[in-house]
Design a protein around this motif. Structure first.
Motif, short mmCIF file in Angstrom:
data_model
loop_
_atom_site.label_atom_id
_atom_site.label_comp_id
_atom_site.label_asym_id
_atom_site.label_seq_id
_atom_site.Cartn_x
_atom_site.Cartn_y
_atom_site.Cartn_z
N LYS A 42 0.66 -1.95 0.06
CA LYS A 42 0.27 -0.17 -0.10
C LYS A 42 0.62 1.08 0.10
O LYS A 42 0.56 2.17 -0.46
CB LYS A 42 -0.76 -0.65 1.09
N TYR A 43 2.07 0.84 0.50
CA TYR A 43 3.01 2.69 0.77
C TYR A 43 3.34 2.31 -0.48
O TYR A 43 3.59 3.99 -1.00
CB TYR A 43 3.81 2.02 1.53
N LYS A 44 4.68 1.66 -1.39
CA LYS A 44 4.72 2.26 -2.65
C LYS A 44 3.37 2.10 -3.64
O LYS A 44 3.82 2.65 -4.05
CB LYS A 44 5.20 0.61 -3.16
N ILE A 45 2.67 1.75 -3.60
CA ILE A 45 1.52 2.02 -4.36
C ILE A 45 1.38 3.08 -4.29
O ILE A 45 0.97 4.60 -5.24
CB ILE A 45 0.11 1.90 -4.32
N ASP A 46 0.30 3.24 -3.31
CA ASP A 46 0.83 5.62 -2.62
C ASP A 46 1.61 6.36 -3.06
O ASP A 46 1.81 7.24 -3.79
CB ASP A 46 0.57 5.50 -1.08
N MET A 47 2.92 5.72 -2.57
CA MET A 47 4.48 6.75 -3.15
C MET A 47 3.85 6.76 -5.09
O MET A 47 4.63 7.57 -5.38
CB MET A 47 5.49 5.93 -2.63
N ILE A 48 4.17 5.50 -5.37
CA ILE A 48 3.95 6.00 -6.79
C ILE A 48 2.79 6.76 -7.26
O ILE A 48 2.57 7.84 -8.14
CB ILE A 48 3.95 4.58 -7.69
N THR A 49 2.01 6.49 -6.57
CA THR A 49 0.52 7.87 -7.07
C THR A 49 1.23 8.99 -6.69
O THR A 49 0.26 10.30 -7.41
CB THR A 49 -0.81 7.02 -6.13
N PHE A 50 1.23 9.76 -5.69
CA PHE A 50 2.07 11.18 -5.37
C PHE A 50 2.79 11.35 -6.57
O PHE A 50 2.61 12.41 -7.07
CB PHE A 50 2.34 10.50 -4.32
N CYS A 51 4.10 10.41 -6.60
CA CYS A 51 4.68 11.02 -7.92
C CYS A 51 4.57 11.07 -8.99
O CYS A 51 4.78 12.56 -9.39
CB CYS A 51 5.97 9.60 -7.56
N VAL A 52 3.74 10.20 -9.36
CA VAL A 52 2.27 10.12 -10.47
C VAL A 52 1.43 12.01 -10.24
O VAL A 52 1.84 12.55 -11.24
CB VAL A 52 1.84 9.55 -10.92
N ASP A 53 1.26 11.98 -9.36
CA ASP A 53 0.58 13.92 -9.21
C ASP A 53 1.27 14.98 -9.32
O ASP A 53 1.26 15.85 -9.77
CB ASP A 53 -0.04 13.45 -7.79
N ASP A 54 2.61 14.44 -9.11
CA ASP A 54 3.29 15.54 -8.41
C ASP A 54 4.24 15.63 -10.29
O ASP A 54 4.45 17.04 -10.26
CB ASP A 54 5.14 15.20 -7.93
N LEU A 55 4.34 14.53 -10.82
CA LEU A 55 5.08 14.37 -12.21
C LEU A 55 4.33 15.43 -13.09
O LEU A 55 3.82 16.89 -13.96
CB LEU A 55 5.05 13.55 -12.49
N PHE A 56 2.44 14.86 -13.10
CA PHE A 56 1.17 15.75 -13.66
C PHE A 56 1.67 17.52 -12.95
O PHE A 56 1.62 18.98 -14.40
CB PHE A 56 -0.43 15.46 -13.11
N THR A 57 1.56 17.94 -12.03
CA THR A 57 1.61 19.68 -11.35
C THR A 57 3.04 19.76 -12.60
O THR A 57 2.33 21.19 -12.63
CB THR A 57 1.27 19.02 -10.33
N LYS A 58 3.78 19.53 -12.35
CA LYS A 58 5.10 20.30 -12.87
C LYS A 58 4.71 20.20 -14.52
O LYS A 58 4.87 21.29 -15.04
CB LYS A 58 6.30 18.93 -12.78
N MET A 59 4.17 18.77 -14.86
CA MET A 59 3.99 18.76 -16.67
C MET A 59 2.67 20.23 -16.97
O MET A 59 3.22 21.49 -17.75
CB MET A 59 3.50 17.75 -16.58
N PHE A 60 2.10 20.09 -16.37
CA PHE A 60 0.87 21.31 -16.65
C PHE A 60 1.71 23.10 -15.80
O PHE A 60 1.48 23.55 -16.95
CB PHE A 60 -0.31 21.26 -16.08
N THR A 61 1.77 22.58 -14.99
CA THR A 61 2.78 24.28 -14.67
C THR A 61 3.29 24.84 -15.53
O THR A 61 3.74 25.55 -15.99
CB THR A 61 3.46 24.05 -13.36
N SER A 62 4.34 23.76 -16.40
CA SER A 62 5.52 24.00 -16.65
C SER A 62 4.54 24.24 -18.76
O SER A 62 5.52 25.52 -19.42
CB SER A 62 6.39 22.71 -16.88
#
Length: 156
Positions: A42-62
């Motif tokens: 569950k931790y690893k899944i959450d970690m990947i999920t939050f990393c994807v969310d961070d990446l989406f945020t950086k993608m759209f912000t840029s």
């Protein structure tokens, strides 16, 4: 008050209102068996999920920064984060899936953002053959493939 923070997206199930996309994804993953079998998974899944969310945020912000110089800096940060993330996932992929021995929310998150990333860069997986295999495995899964063939354009 059903939606005290007045946020979208909203999911209502049995009179209960769920807000915040990542929290909704986690709830649905738990409900339908796409979350981990133990706390480590569950931790690893959450970690990947939050990393994807961070990446989406950086993608759209840029993409939408009006100041050209800031946009260039943000694009560099986004590309560096994307490359580090892909290298890490490639190195950590120990089985057919990101976590455990079956498709989980982590794989679905990976697949969803990868569709955007491949649209940006057709050679995205050239240096990441294991991730390319994962992407193809998910795309060719019977139910996911059926959804992909009928989903509205632009929807993950």
């Amino acid at each position: 008050v059903k939606n005290p923070f007045k946020r979208l997206p909203v999911l209502e199930v049995d009179g209960k209102v769920f807000i915040e996309s990542v929290a909704i994804e986690s709830y649905l993953a738990l409900t339908f068996g796409f979350h981990g079998k133990n706390n480590w998974e569950k931790y690893k899944i959450d970690m990947i999920t939050f990393c994807v969310d961070d990446l989406f945020t950086k993608m759209f912000t840029s993409q939408f920064e009006p100041n050209q110089e800031k946009r260039r800096v943000l694009r560099d940060e986004y590309h560096n984060l994307k490359l580090a993330w892909l290298k890490s996932l490639e190195a950590d992929l120990e089985s057919d899936y990101l976590v455990g021995d079956r498709i989980t929310l982590a794989d679905l998150e990976f697949f969803c953002i990868s569709e955007y990333l491949v649209e940006e860069d057709q050679q995205l997986f050239d240096n990441f053959p294991r991730l390319k295999g994962l992407f193809d495995r998910i795309a060719n899964h019977e139910k996911i493939s059926a959804w992909l063939s009928k989903r509205p354009k632009g929807m993950c």
